[in-house]
Scaffold this active site. Structure first.
Site, short mmCIF file in Angstrom:
data_model
loop_
_atom_site.label_atom_id
_atom_site.label_comp_id
_atom_site.label_asym_id
_atom_site.label_seq_id
_atom_site.Cartn_x
_atom_site.Cartn_y
_atom_site.Cartn_z
N ASP A 102 0.84 -1.21 0.00
CA ASP A 102 0.00 0.00 0.00
C ASP A 102 0.87 1.25 0.00
O ASP A 102 0.37 2.37 -0.13
CB ASP A 102 -1.02 -0.02 1.15
CG ASP A 102 -0.36 -0.11 2.52
OD1 ASP A 102 0.88 -0.18 2.60
OD2 ASP A 102 -1.11 -0.10 3.53
N ASP A 143 -1.09 -6.06 -0.45
CA ASP A 143 -1.48 -5.48 0.85
C ASP A 143 -2.99 -5.27 0.94
O ASP A 143 -3.63 -4.80 -0.01
CB ASP A 143 -0.83 -4.10 1.01
CG ASP A 143 0.36 -4.13 1.95
OD1 ASP A 143 0.48 -5.07 2.76
OD2 ASP A 143 1.17 -3.19 1.88
N LYS A 190 -1.10 -9.38 2.62
CA LYS A 190 -0.40 -8.92 3.83
C LYS A 190 -1.32 -7.95 4.55
O LYS A 190 -1.98 -7.14 3.91
CB LYS A 190 0.93 -8.24 3.48
CG LYS A 190 1.62 -7.65 4.71
CD LYS A 190 3.04 -7.24 4.42
CE LYS A 190 3.20 -5.90 3.76
NZ LYS A 190 2.62 -4.76 4.50
N GLU A 239 -1.44 -5.32 8.14
CA GLU A 239 -0.87 -4.75 9.36
C GLU A 239 -1.83 -5.00 10.49
O GLU A 239 -3.04 -4.85 10.31
CB GLU A 239 -0.68 -3.24 9.20
CG GLU A 239 0.34 -2.87 8.18
CD GLU A 239 0.42 -1.35 7.99
OE1 GLU A 239 -0.02 -0.59 8.87
OE2 GLU A 239 0.95 -0.95 6.93
N GLU A 242 8.78 -4.22 10.95
CA GLU A 242 9.22 -2.92 10.41
C GLU A 242 9.74 -2.03 11.54
O GLU A 242 9.06 -1.82 12.55
CB GLU A 242 8.06 -2.23 9.67
CG GLU A 242 8.49 -0.87 9.10
CD GLU A 242 7.62 -0.32 7.99
OE1 GLU A 242 6.71 -1.02 7.51
OE2 GLU A 242 7.88 0.85 7.60
O1 KIV Z 1 3.60 -1.19 1.73
C1 KIV Z 1 4.79 -1.55 1.79
O2 KIV Z 1 5.60 -1.23 0.92
C2 KIV Z 1 5.20 -2.36 2.92
C3 KIV Z 1 6.66 -2.65 3.06
C4 KIV Z 1 7.38 -1.46 3.50
C5 KIV Z 1 6.91 -3.83 3.93
O3 KIV Z 1 4.41 -2.74 3.72
#
Ligand code: KIV
Length: 266
Positions: free
Chosen positions: A49, A88, A118, A120, A183
């Site tokens: 994202d 993401d 992915k 968060e 991170e």
């Molecule tokens: O969105 C992204 O690029 C990320 C990476 C920094 C791991 O989540």
């Protein structure tokens, strides 16, 4: 006929951690960056994202939408033949309960063809991860500095409080995540988390003891304007090379040197 290379799989990445073979992951947002990452033999391509910041020039990742992630994800999946492609889940879909999160992840999988998502989250999103995994969708967790929570965290800062980072990473892995991004945490804490989890940790600004490393494509190749974070090493000066090429073309056009006979159609 050239053979299509075998795709990297989720079990391959888990096995890589057991073998202590470092995993590589890089972001990509479009056809050329996806292609370049895949041709370089990177294991995992992340349609992050961060597209909102890197490509659209937004101040954070928060404005990224599901529609945008689908748009960029579908392009990258078509460009990438070998690497595992992860897309993401944009804010705030993992906070709206398991049903909506599963529906959003299913859309990402169906519309892009990606192999994993992915998200968060803290230990508070463990039920959401478990629901997505039980739908057969591989999930990569993301703990430590969670850019979608930048306002709550008070900026893009190193997350030094070990207890919540360890608890969040454990909760993600226990809920079925096949890997966890760490991170911006101290290297010693990343080592502790990596030792505590059976699944791979993939670090960004988390030191050398993670099972793998991830960087933003534009930072890694020197395409990002302005300052990059301290944990980035620039492996190319793509911005300098492109700027020089553009200036040379501009000068050639102005001087009447372009197009020449080779670039002119009879
Ligand atoms: O969105 C992204 O690029 C990320 C990476 C920094 C791991 O989540």
């Amino acid at each position: 006929m050239p053979e299509t290379p075998r795709r990297v799989t989720v079990p391959d990445l888990i096995a890589a951690k057991r073998r202590k073979a470092p995993i590589t992951m890089v972001t990509a947002y479009d056809w050329p960056t996806g292609r370049l990452a895949d041709e370089a033999g990177i294991d995992c391509v992340l349609v992050g994202d961060s597209v909102a910041m890197v490509v659209a020039g937004r101040p954070s990742t928060i404005p990224a939408t599901l529609g945008q992630m689908i748009y960029h994800g579908e392009i990258v999946v078509r460009a990438v033949q070998r690497a595992l492609v992860v897309v993401d889940l944009p804010f705030p879909l993992q906070h709206l309960g398991p049903r909506r999160a599963v529906a959003a992840c299913a859309r990402l999988l169906k519309k892009t063809g990606c192999q994993a998502v992915k998200l968060e989250g803290t230990a508070g999103q463990a039920d959401v991860i478990a629901a997505i995994v039980s739908a057969g969708i591989p999930v990569m967790g993301h703990v430590g500095l969670r850019p979608q929570a930048v306002h709550q965290l008070g900026g893009y800062r190193v997350q030094r409080d070990a207890e919540p980072v360890l608890a969040d990473a454990r909760a993600a892995a226990d809920a079925g995540a096949f890997a966890v991004v760490l991170e911006c945490i101290p290297a010693a804490l990343a080592a502790e988390v990596t030792a505590a989890l059976a699944v791979p940790t993939i670090g960004i600004g988390a030191g050398p003891h993670c099972a793998g490393q991830v960087l933003v494509f534009h930072d890694l190749v020197g395409l990002s304007p302005g300052r990059v974070p301290r944990f980035v090493r620039g492996y190319a000066d793509a911005r300098g090379a492109v700027a020089a090429g553009l200036a040379a073309w501009r000068d050639d056009v102005r001087a009447g040197r372009f197009p020449g006979p080779d670039e002119t159609l009879a």
